[in-house]
Design a protein around this motif. Structure first.
Motif, PDB file in Angstrom:
ATOM      1  N   ASP A 230      30.761  29.271  38.326  1.00 23.24           N
ATOM      2  CA  ASP A 230      29.552  29.710  37.628  1.00 23.24           C
ATOM      3  C   ASP A 230      28.757  28.537  37.073  1.00 23.24           C
ATOM      4  O   ASP A 230      27.532  28.613  36.983  1.00 23.24           O
ATOM      5  CB  ASP A 230      29.885  30.711  36.522  1.00 23.24           C
ATOM      6  CG  ASP A 230      30.660  30.099  35.361  1.00 23.24           C
ATOM      7  OD1 ASP A 230      31.572  29.274  35.605  1.00 23.24           O
ATOM      8  OD2 ASP A 230      30.360  30.441  34.200  1.00 23.24           O
ATOM      9  N   GLU A 231      29.434  27.450  36.732  1.00 18.27           N
ATOM     10  CA  GLU A 231      28.731  26.267  36.217  1.00 18.27           C
ATOM     11  C   GLU A 231      28.261  25.351  37.344  1.00 18.27           C
ATOM     12  O   GLU A 231      27.155  24.814  37.293  1.00 18.27           O
ATOM     13  CB  GLU A 231      29.647  25.486  35.265  1.00 18.27           C
ATOM     14  CG  GLU A 231      29.959  26.228  33.981  1.00 18.27           C
ATOM     15  CD  GLU A 231      30.943  25.481  33.091  1.00 18.27           C
ATOM     16  OE1 GLU A 231      31.249  24.292  33.369  1.00 18.27           O
ATOM     17  OE2 GLU A 231      31.412  26.098  32.121  1.00 18.27           O
TER      18      GLU A 231
ATOM     19  N   PRO B 185      25.243  27.892  39.864  1.00 16.66           N
ATOM     20  CA  PRO B 185      24.638  29.074  39.222  1.00 16.66           C
ATOM     21  C   PRO B 185      23.814  29.927  40.187  1.00 16.66           C
ATOM     22  O   PRO B 185      23.649  31.117  39.966  1.00 16.66           O
ATOM     23  CB  PRO B 185      23.764  28.478  38.114  1.00 16.66           C
ATOM     24  CG  PRO B 185      23.557  27.055  38.479  1.00 16.66           C
ATOM     25  CD  PRO B 185      24.749  26.636  39.286  1.00 16.66           C
TER      26      PRO B 185
ATOM     27  N   GLN C  46      30.837  34.340  28.720  1.00 17.87           N
ATOM     28  CA  GLN C  46      31.109  35.689  28.211  1.00 17.87           C
ATOM     29  C   GLN C  46      32.595  36.035  28.229  1.00 17.87           C
ATOM     30  O   GLN C  46      32.984  37.144  27.894  1.00 17.87           O
ATOM     31  CB  GLN C  46      30.345  36.725  29.047  1.00 17.87           C
ATOM     32  CG  GLN C  46      28.849  36.536  29.039  1.00 17.87           C
ATOM     33  CD  GLN C  46      28.270  36.656  27.644  1.00 17.87           C
ATOM     34  OE1 GLN C  46      28.590  37.567  26.899  1.00 17.87           O
ATOM     35  NE2 GLN C  46      27.422  35.701  27.276  1.00 17.87           N
TER      36      GLN C  46
ATOM     37  N   LYS D  16      30.723  36.374  43.108  1.00 21.03           N
ATOM     38  CA  LYS D  16      30.482  34.937  43.307  1.00 21.03           C
ATOM     39  C   LYS D  16      31.656  34.298  44.049  1.00 21.03           C
ATOM     40  O   LYS D  16      31.476  33.512  44.971  1.00 21.03           O
ATOM     41  CB  LYS D  16      30.251  34.232  41.971  1.00 21.03           C
ATOM     42  CG  LYS D  16      30.001  32.727  42.123  1.00 21.03           C
ATOM     43  CD  LYS D  16      29.786  32.039  40.804  1.00 21.03           C
ATOM     44  CE  LYS D  16      28.461  32.329  40.201  1.00 21.03           C
ATOM     45  NZ  LYS D  16      27.315  31.689  40.853  1.00 21.03           N
TER      46      LYS D  16
ATOM     47  N   ASP E  40      30.634  34.539  34.719  1.00 18.40           N
ATOM     48  CA  ASP E  40      29.949  33.988  33.546  1.00 18.40           C
ATOM     49  C   ASP E  40      30.993  33.655  32.482  1.00 18.40           C
ATOM     50  O   ASP E  40      31.258  34.460  31.587  1.00 18.40           O
ATOM     51  CB  ASP E  40      28.919  34.984  33.004  1.00 18.40           C
ATOM     52  CG  ASP E  40      28.091  34.417  31.870  1.00 18.40           C
ATOM     53  OD1 ASP E  40      28.264  33.226  31.518  1.00 18.40           O
ATOM     54  OD2 ASP E  40      27.268  35.170  31.328  1.00 18.40           O
TER      55      ASP E  40
END
Length: 186
Positions: free
Chosen positions: A39-40, A43, A15, A76, A12
């Motif tokens: 992450d982008e 998702p 963050q 991930k 993320d």
């Protein structure tokens, strides 16, 4: 300039301070580098295997940028590795990644002093990277010296001086990474 692919495995980035700063600084200095922010892009962790494999095939230099989670890749990024680095693509008799350069570029929350046999982590960072050496060997990737920054804990964000130090350390990290990438282009 050789083709550079940076795979960001932070779960993320919204963050993050250190990983975002590193990526932003590298992008400023190497605008031609391709940055895949997992992450982008994904998702829901449903990776486009063909696109990711094509990006890896096009790259001469592959950078994995990530926070060191539990002495390994974040979940991930590990799933990305499991899904994308398939037999016959990354390894095996028909492997296609051989000869590409791999750079591990990562951050840790714990400070450097805890990564020793007589400290909390019981091992040096280098000892904890042995599985990455085996992965690179299996895939015939040329693993470079890692670039890492320790002590970028979320707890340090509560102190303004420590927060400033995280930004400074991340910028220094990016400088080292850019210098290494440029040296591999020579």
């Amino acid at each position: 300039m050789k083709n550079v692919l940076i795979v960001s495995g932070h779960p993320d980035l919204a963050q993050s301070i250190a990983n975002v700063t590193i990526l932003d600084e590298v992008k400023k200095q190497l605008p031609q580098a391709h940055i895949h922010k997992l992450d982008e892009l994904y998702p829901n962790d449903l990776f486009n295997i063909q696109d990711e494999q094509q990006a890896l095939l096009a790259a001469d230099i592959i950078v994995w940028q990530f926070p060191f989670h539990w002495y390994a890749l974040p979940a991930k990024m590990k799933k990305w590795l499991d899904d994308v680095f398939l037999h016959g693509f990354s390894h095996g008799s028909k492997a296609q990644l051989g000869g590409k350069k791999l750079i591990l570029s990562f951050t840790t929350g714990a400070p450097a002093m805890l990564y020793h046999e007589n400290a909390a982590m019981k091992h040096s960072i280098e000892a904890l990277l042995v599985p990455f050496e085996s992965l690179a060997a299996l895939c015939n990737l040329e693993l470079q010296e890692p670039i890492y920054t320790t002590g970028v804990s979320y707890l340090a964000r509560e102190n303004e001086e420590e927060l400033k130090q995280q930004y400074t350390n991340a910028k220094n990290h990016a400088e080292k990474l850019v210098k290494l990438i440029k040296s591999l282009n020579a």
